[in-house]
Motif scaffolding. Structure first.
Motif, PDB file in Angstrom:
ATOM      1  N   LEU A   1     -19.326  -1.922  10.688  1.00 30.49           N
ATOM      2  CA  LEU A   1     -17.905  -1.876  10.348  1.00 30.49           C
ATOM      3  C   LEU A   1     -17.372  -3.270  10.063  1.00 30.49           C
ATOM      4  O   LEU A   1     -16.612  -3.465   9.110  1.00 30.49           O
ATOM      5  N   ARG A   2     -17.765  -4.257  10.860  1.00 28.74           N
ATOM      6  CA  ARG A   2     -17.317  -5.623  10.615  1.00 28.74           C
ATOM      7  C   ARG A   2     -17.776  -6.095   9.247  1.00 28.74           C
ATOM      8  O   ARG A   2     -17.000  -6.692   8.487  1.00 28.74           O
ATOM      9  N   ALA A   3     -19.029  -5.830   8.916  1.00 29.00           N
ATOM     10  CA  ALA A   3     -19.548  -6.249   7.611  1.00 29.00           C
ATOM     11  C   ALA A   3     -18.773  -5.584   6.483  1.00 29.00           C
ATOM     12  O   ALA A   3     -18.450  -6.222   5.469  1.00 29.00           O
ATOM     13  N   TYR A   4     -18.450  -4.309   6.649  1.00 30.34           N
ATOM     14  CA  TYR A   4     -17.707  -3.611   5.604  1.00 30.34           C
ATOM     15  C   TYR A   4     -16.267  -4.127   5.511  1.00 30.34           C
ATOM     16  O   TYR A   4     -15.736  -4.331   4.409  1.00 30.34           O
ATOM     17  N   LEU A   5     -15.629  -4.356   6.653  1.00 29.52           N
ATOM     18  CA  LEU A   5     -14.252  -4.838   6.654  1.00 29.52           C
ATOM     19  C   LEU A   5     -14.129  -6.184   5.941  1.00 29.52           C
ATOM     20  O   LEU A   5     -13.134  -6.444   5.262  1.00 29.52           O
ATOM     21  N   LEU A   6     -15.125  -7.029   6.070  1.00 28.34           N
ATOM     22  CA  LEU A   6     -15.086  -8.354   5.462  1.00 28.34           C
ATOM     23  C   LEU A   6     -15.640  -8.382   4.045  1.00 28.34           C
ATOM     24  O   LEU A   6     -15.657  -9.445   3.407  1.00 28.34           O
ATOM     25  N   SER A   7     -16.068  -7.237   3.555  1.00 29.41           N
ATOM     26  CA  SER A   7     -16.669  -7.176   2.222  1.00 29.41           C
ATOM     27  C   SER A   7     -15.604  -6.992   1.149  1.00 29.41           C
ATOM     28  O   SER A   7     -14.449  -6.665   1.432  1.00 29.41           O
ATOM     29  N   ASP A   8     -16.015  -7.163  -0.101  1.00 35.14           N
ATOM     30  CA  ASP A   8     -15.105  -6.969  -1.231  1.00 35.14           C
ATOM     31  C   ASP A   8     -14.777  -5.496  -1.449  1.00 35.14           C
ATOM     32  O   ASP A   8     -13.845  -5.174  -2.199  1.00 35.14           O
ATOM     33  N   GLN A   9     -15.524  -4.598  -0.807  1.00 37.19           N
ATOM     34  CA  GLN A   9     -15.286  -3.165  -1.009  1.00 37.19           C
ATOM     35  C   GLN A   9     -14.117  -2.641  -0.183  1.00 37.19           C
ATOM     36  O   GLN A   9     -13.508  -1.627  -0.529  1.00 37.19           O
ATOM     37  N   PHE A  10     -13.788  -3.309   0.912  1.00 33.73           N
ATOM     38  CA  PHE A  10     -12.745  -2.774   1.786  1.00 33.73           C
ATOM     39  C   PHE A  10     -11.357  -2.963   1.181  1.00 33.73           C
ATOM     40  O   PHE A  10     -10.998  -4.061   0.736  1.00 33.73           O
ATOM     41  N   ARG A  11     -10.587  -1.913   1.175  1.00 27.39           N
ATOM     42  CA  ARG A  11      -9.184  -1.945   0.779  1.00 27.39           C
ATOM     43  C   ARG A  11      -8.425  -0.947   1.660  1.00 27.39           C
ATOM     44  O   ARG A  11      -8.914   0.143   1.947  1.00 27.39           O
ATOM     45  N   LEU A  12      -7.221  -1.331   2.063  1.00 25.22           N
ATOM     46  CA  LEU A  12      -6.373  -0.464   2.866  1.00 25.22           C
ATOM     47  C   LEU A  12      -5.016  -0.333   2.198  1.00 25.22           C
ATOM     48  O   LEU A  12      -4.380  -1.338   1.871  1.00 25.22           O
ATOM     49  N   ALA A  13      -4.578   0.902   1.994  1.00 26.45           N
ATOM     50  CA  ALA A  13      -3.231   1.134   1.470  1.00 26.45           C
ATOM     51  C   ALA A  13      -2.233   0.839   2.585  1.00 26.45           C
ATOM     52  O   ALA A  13      -2.150   1.580   3.563  1.00 26.45           O
ATOM     53  N   GLY A  14      -1.484  -0.252   2.429  1.00 24.48           N
ATOM     54  CA  GLY A  14      -0.619  -0.702   3.513  1.00 24.48           C
ATOM     55  C   GLY A  14       0.861  -0.578   3.241  1.00 24.48           C
ATOM     56  O   GLY A  14       1.668  -1.165   3.964  1.00 24.48           O
ATOM     57  N   PHE A  15       1.249   0.163   2.195  1.00 28.28           N
ATOM     58  CA  PHE A  15       2.665   0.420   1.901  1.00 28.28           C
ATOM     59  C   PHE A  15       3.439  -0.860   1.623  1.00 28.28           C
ATOM     60  O   PHE A  15       4.635  -0.952   1.915  1.00 28.28           O
ATOM     61  N   LEU A  16       2.758  -1.848   1.026  1.00 31.81           N
ATOM     62  CA  LEU A  16       3.410  -3.099   0.669  1.00 31.81           C
ATOM     63  C   LEU A  16       3.181  -3.450  -0.794  1.00 31.81           C
ATOM     64  O   LEU A  16       3.317  -4.608  -1.187  1.00 31.81           O
ATOM     65  N   GLY A  17       2.823  -2.472  -1.586  1.00 33.45           N
ATOM     66  CA  GLY A  17       2.707  -2.681  -3.022  1.00 33.45           C
ATOM     67  C   GLY A  17       1.347  -3.151  -3.492  1.00 33.45           C
ATOM     68  O   GLY A  17       1.025  -3.048  -4.677  1.00 33.45           O
ATOM     69  N   THR A  18       0.530  -3.691  -2.600  1.00 32.63           N
ATOM     70  CA  THR A  18      -0.792  -4.216  -2.938  1.00 32.63           C
ATOM     71  C   THR A  18      -1.757  -3.830  -1.821  1.00 32.63           C
ATOM     72  O   THR A  18      -1.413  -3.959  -0.637  1.00 32.63           O
ATOM     73  N   PRO A  19      -2.970  -3.379  -2.142  1.00 34.35           N
ATOM     74  CA  PRO A  19      -3.929  -3.049  -1.086  1.00 34.35           C
ATOM     75  C   PRO A  19      -4.229  -4.252  -0.193  1.00 34.35           C
ATOM     76  O   PRO A  19      -4.263  -5.398  -0.651  1.00 34.35           O
ATOM     77  N   LEU A  20      -4.456  -3.979   1.071  1.00 32.67           N
ATOM     78  CA  LEU A  20      -4.753  -5.019   2.048  1.00 32.67           C
ATOM     79  C   LEU A  20      -6.264  -5.174   2.189  1.00 32.67           C
ATOM     80  O   LEU A  20      -7.013  -4.219   2.025  1.00 32.67           O
ATOM     81  N   SER A  21      -6.697  -6.381   2.500  1.00 33.30           N
ATOM     82  CA  SER A  21      -8.122  -6.651   2.707  1.00 33.30           C
ATOM     83  C   SER A  21      -8.250  -7.808   3.685  1.00 33.30           C
ATOM     84  O   SER A  21      -7.243  -8.393   4.103  1.00 33.30           O
ATOM     85  N   PHE A  22      -9.492  -8.146   4.058  1.00 35.46           N
ATOM     86  CA  PHE A  22      -9.711  -9.229   5.016  1.00 35.46           C
ATOM     87  C   PHE A  22     -10.379 -10.416   4.335  1.00 35.46           C
ATOM     88  O   PHE A  22     -11.256 -10.245   3.492  1.00 35.46           O
ATOM     89  N   ARG A  23      -9.960 -11.620   4.726  1.00 37.11           N
ATOM     90  CA  ARG A  23     -10.608 -12.835   4.236  1.00 37.11           C
ATOM     91  C   ARG A  23     -11.916 -13.039   4.991  1.00 37.11           C
ATOM     92  O   ARG A  23     -11.933 -13.013   6.229  1.00 37.11           O
ATOM     93  N   HIS A  24     -12.979 -13.274   4.235  1.00 29.67           N
ATOM     94  CA  HIS A  24     -14.291 -13.362   4.868  1.00 29.67           C
ATOM     95  C   HIS A  24     -14.497 -14.695   5.582  1.00 29.67           C
ATOM     96  O   HIS A  24     -15.453 -14.860   6.333  1.00 29.67           O
ATOM     97  N   TRP A  25     -13.575 -15.657   5.385  1.00 27.84           N
ATOM     98  CA  TRP A  25     -13.778 -16.969   6.004  1.00 27.84           C
ATOM     99  C   TRP A  25     -13.047 -17.139   7.328  1.00 27.84           C
ATOM    100  O   TRP A  25     -13.360 -18.030   8.092  1.00 27.84           O
ATOM    101  N   ASP A  26     -12.066 -16.285   7.636  1.00 27.47           N
ATOM    102  CA  ASP A  26     -11.380 -16.435   8.925  1.00 27.47           C
ATOM    103  C   ASP A  26     -10.912 -15.117   9.530  1.00 27.47           C
ATOM    104  O   ASP A  26     -10.291 -15.121  10.597  1.00 27.47           O
TER     105      ASP A  26
END
Length: 390
Positions: free
Chosen positions: A315-340
């Motif tokens: 799950l951690r690897a997927y969350l930090l990957s370019d494939q992860f996107r979350l619909a966060g109701f802020l107009g743009t999908p949310l994702s995680f930065r792989h560096w921090d």
């Protein structure tokens, strides 16, 4: 037949339900005794943060049923006078590996450094400190609330867009105020905006009686400015500065135009529906801490659904990957930065009654993602713990 499930499908659904994979999510809250402030008009809700996690579990449960995943939220509340690590160790010994944590930075780091938590994925849902994303980062600690740097950059973009380039700053006496003020200074320098003058708040009187007399004199010697920044993260004195300054100027920062991770006034991009579900559940408006916990639990649900596993490392690897996107109701999908481990997210700039802007603002471009114009970008990161678990 209309309205009936065929027998074969019903058997399949029953069998699937019987063999559903259990996905345990732990909500860990370290309660903190609120410090005294000049006015206690608004007490924080008792379920701040927890209500967001509870809503997210109900949101992801429906998808989980069809995907063969059964989500369970375990809550651990640690009182201010109690020891934090023994309570967390008990949860880890009981099988906790996906943790959504509302706690001060010191407790977060102590948890992340536990040998028992080395294979866990921990979500910081409330602490905005930049050091947690920088020199004090941990490879098993992700962040679903905006950093101070992200909030400051959102405000700097707004000021630059408005051509408010001469600013003054009032800083409170608390450590949180100093941290936010420093984030503002760094951000304004980054965007080429000057702080022309600063003052430290020096009053401890009952400002409800004397604000109209004291604040004009306090702000009289500030140099001419387009915007007055206020660093008052506890909500202590900022309310008394509004409409009492020597010269009439807009306020921003901890008062006036406030950069927040979430606010009850966010309504676009489907947010009104999320707000409505939250009000039905909690009986109040959703706040930043609630959204941070909601985003963490929702990210877990999205990652489990897409990766088809509940294994923390996967799950951690997927969350930090370019494939992860979350619909966060802020107009743009949310994702995680792989560096921090920081979640990329737009930052609403709000007043008590409306959204006045959503950063990143138009015109602020980035080679990877416009969201990376907010907060610490890859070239300047001090975080060296990502790429591997601690």
């Amino acid at each position: 037949m209309r309205g009936r499930i065929p027998a074969a499908m019903a058997c399949a659904l029953t069998a699937g339900a019987a063999t559903a994979e259990q996905v345990r999510i732990d909500l860990i809250e370290r309660q903190v005794t609120p410090p005294p402030i000049l006015s206690n008009m608004i007490a924080p809700p008792a379920d701040l943060g927890a209500a967001g996690a509870r809503l997210a579990v109900t949101d992801i449960a429906t998808t989980g049923k069809f995907m063969g995943h059964d989500y369970a939220l375990h809550e651990t509340i640690v009182a201010p006078e109690a020891e934090f690590l023994p309570a967390v160790r008990a949860a880890l010994a009981d099988g906790a590996r996906l943790l959504v944590v509302k706690a001060p930075p010191a407790d977060l780091l102590a948890l992340a450094d536990l040998p028992e938590a080395a294979d866990a994925v921990i979500f910081n849902s409330s602490a905005p400190d930049d050091t947690l994303r920088g020199a004090d980062c941990r490879g098993n600690l992700l962040h679903t609330t905006p950093s101070l740097a992200m909030r400051a950059d959102a405000l700097s973009q707004f000021a630059l867009k408005k051509q408010w380039t001469d600013l003054a700053l009032v800083q409170g006496p608390n450590p949180e105020d100093a941290a936010f003020a420093e984030a503002l200074r760094r951000s304004l320098t980054k965007f080429g905006i000057k702080v022309k003058g600063e003052k430290g708040w020096a009053f401890d009187a009952n400002m409800r009686r004397v604000a109209s007399a004291e604040v004009p004199l306090f702000t009289q010697d500030l140099p001419d400015h387009d915007l007055l920044l206020v660093a008052d993260e506890r909500g202590d004195f900022g309310r008394y500065i509004a409409y009492n300054t020597w010269v009439p100027r807009p306020l921003a920062g901890s008062e006036g135009i406030i950069p927040k991770g979430w606010s009850g006034v966010v309504e676009q991009w489907g947010a009104a529906q999320l707000q409505g579900r939250f009000r039905d559940l909690a009986g109040r408006e959703m706040q930043t801490e609630d959204f941070g916990a909601w985003a963490a639990v929702s990210a877990i649900g999205e990652a489990v659904t897409r990766s088809k596993t509940a294994d923390p490392a996967a799950l951690r690897a997927y969350l930090l990957s370019d494939q992860f996107r979350l619909a966060g109701f802020l107009g743009t999908p949310l994702s995680f930065r792989h560096w921090d481990g920081q979640m990329r997210q737009p930052v609403p700039l709000v007043t008590d009654r409306a959204v006045v802007g959503l950063a990143p603002l138009e015109g602020f471009l980035h080679e990877r993602s416009e969201l990376d114009t907010l907060g610490q970008d890859l070239p300047g990161t001090e975080c060296t713990r990502f790429g591997e678990m601690p």
